[in-house]
Design an enzyme around this catalytic site. Structure first.
Site, PDB file in Angstrom:
ATOM      1  N   SER A 142      60.516  -1.907  61.942  1.00  0.00           N
ATOM      2  CA  SER A 142      60.640  -2.073  63.386  1.00  0.00           C
ATOM      3  C   SER A 142      59.250  -1.887  63.947  1.00  0.00           C
ATOM      4  CB  SER A 142      61.614  -1.037  63.964  1.00  0.00           C
ATOM      5  OG  SER A 142      61.014  -0.127  64.811  1.00  0.00           O
ATOM      6  N   TYR A 155      63.539   8.770  63.556  1.00  0.00           N
ATOM      7  CA  TYR A 155      63.568   7.310  63.405  1.00  0.00           C
ATOM      8  C   TYR A 155      62.166   6.799  63.083  1.00  0.00           C
ATOM      9  CZ  TYR A 155      63.943   2.389  64.800  1.00  0.00           C
ATOM     10  OH  TYR A 155      63.891   1.014  64.829  1.00  0.00           O
TER      11      TYR A 155
END
Length: 326
Positions: A142, A155
């Site tokens: 990401s 994350y």
């Protein structure tokens, strides 16, 4: 490896979002699909949708944080199709809010799902790739793998880890030119995933930003199989984040933190939730969130601003370096 119409493709996280969109995209191309996710009913729905498009598809309920289940997933692919050509490690989740507000076990589960799940999927796929002399491993990262994500620290840790893992693995495989390790770095994507994330901030998750469609990410994954690349960004904000953090990491950290804190102050109050991190929930089985969100069709103002800032800072740093040298 064979062309996509014959490629045996394993996709994790295929019950919704990017995984489901990618499964449907590969089904339209005639790939043979082995689909994995924790929710059996939603996974079967994806498999039936792929079969309706004329593709062979099987559903194997799998928790990627469980090593034995991931190994069973690989065995199921081999038993059914005799080989594995593409393995897409796509599962991802997160905890939003101050790091210390969530139980350490919840934060650890994010790393187990995102990073350890990717490592275990890679470990299951690579022996088959080595035996065959080829294969494409695609790891979902990401833009959070290129720059920090304040209030989603575990994350960010997992995504930075996936990038480092993929780059390291790529170098270990330089003696095997038929095997490719690719990493995908999308910006914000309109999927049900955000609504299923854990949220300990007490504030609504509603980024005021342009979203990519999951179908746009799926098309990038298809292109990577046809023409593998080491790292590929999807969406202008991801490229801008990479540029800005590469040129001015301190300023990028400060600006990102300030923007998210300001957004949190404005966001409406909501109950805290552990979402689908610790255990699956029924909510969200489509490819998209179902909410009216603006989809990106080109460079957004925010991304152009970040990119421009990065270029200006880079020019300033170069100017300072030349001045010192002279």
């Amino acid at each position: 490896m064979p062309a996509i119409p014959n490629a045996v493709t394993v996709i994790t996280g295929a019950s919704s979002g990017i995984g489901k969109a990618t499964a449907l995209a590969f089904a339209r191309e005639g790939a043979r699909l082995v689909l994995a996710a924790r929710r059996p009913e939603a996974l079967e729905d994806t498999a039936r949708a792929c079969q309706a498009l004329g593709a062979e598809a099987i559903a194997i309920p799998t928790d990627v944080s469980d090593e034995a289940q991931v190994e069973a997933l690989a065995r199921a692919a081999i038993e059914r199709f005799g080989r594995i050509d593409v393995w897409f490690n796509n599962v991802g989740t997160g905890v939003f809010g101050p790091y210390w507000e969530a139980a350490s076990g919840l934060q650890r589960k994010v790393v187990e799902i995102n990073l350890i799940g990717t490592m275990q999927g890679s470990a299951a796929a690579l022996p088959h790739f080595l035996r065959q002399g080829g294969g494409v491993l695609i790891n979902m990262c990401s833009m959070g793998g290129w720059s920090p994500t304040p209030f989603a620290a575990s994350y960010a840790a997992s995504k930075f880890g996936i990038r480092g893992f993929s780059a390291s693995l790529r170098q270990e495989l330089t003696g095997h030119p038929g095997i490719h390790v690719c990493a995908v770095f999308p910006a914000l994507v309109d999927t049900p995933g955000l609504s299923r994330a854990a949220n300990v901030s007490g504030r609504a998750l509603d980024p005021k930003a342009l979203y990519l469609t999951p179908e746009a990410v799926a098309e990038v994954v298809l292109r990577l199989v046809r023409r593998p690349r080491a790292e590929v960004s999807v969406g202008w904000p991801a490229s801008a984040a990479r540029l800005a953090y590469g040129l001015a990491p301190g300023l990028t950290e400060t600006a990102t933190g300030a923007l998210i804190r300001a957004a949190l102050r404005r966001a409406r109050r909501v109950p805290r939730t552990e979402g689908a991190v610790a255990r699956p929930i029924a909510k969200g089985t489509g490819t998209r969130s179902g909410k009216p969100v603006p989809h990106a069709r080109g460079p957004s103002l925010g991304s152009l601003t970040l990119g421009g800032l990065g270029l200006l800072l880079g020019a300033e740093l170069l100017s300072l370096a030349l001045a010192r040298r002279s």
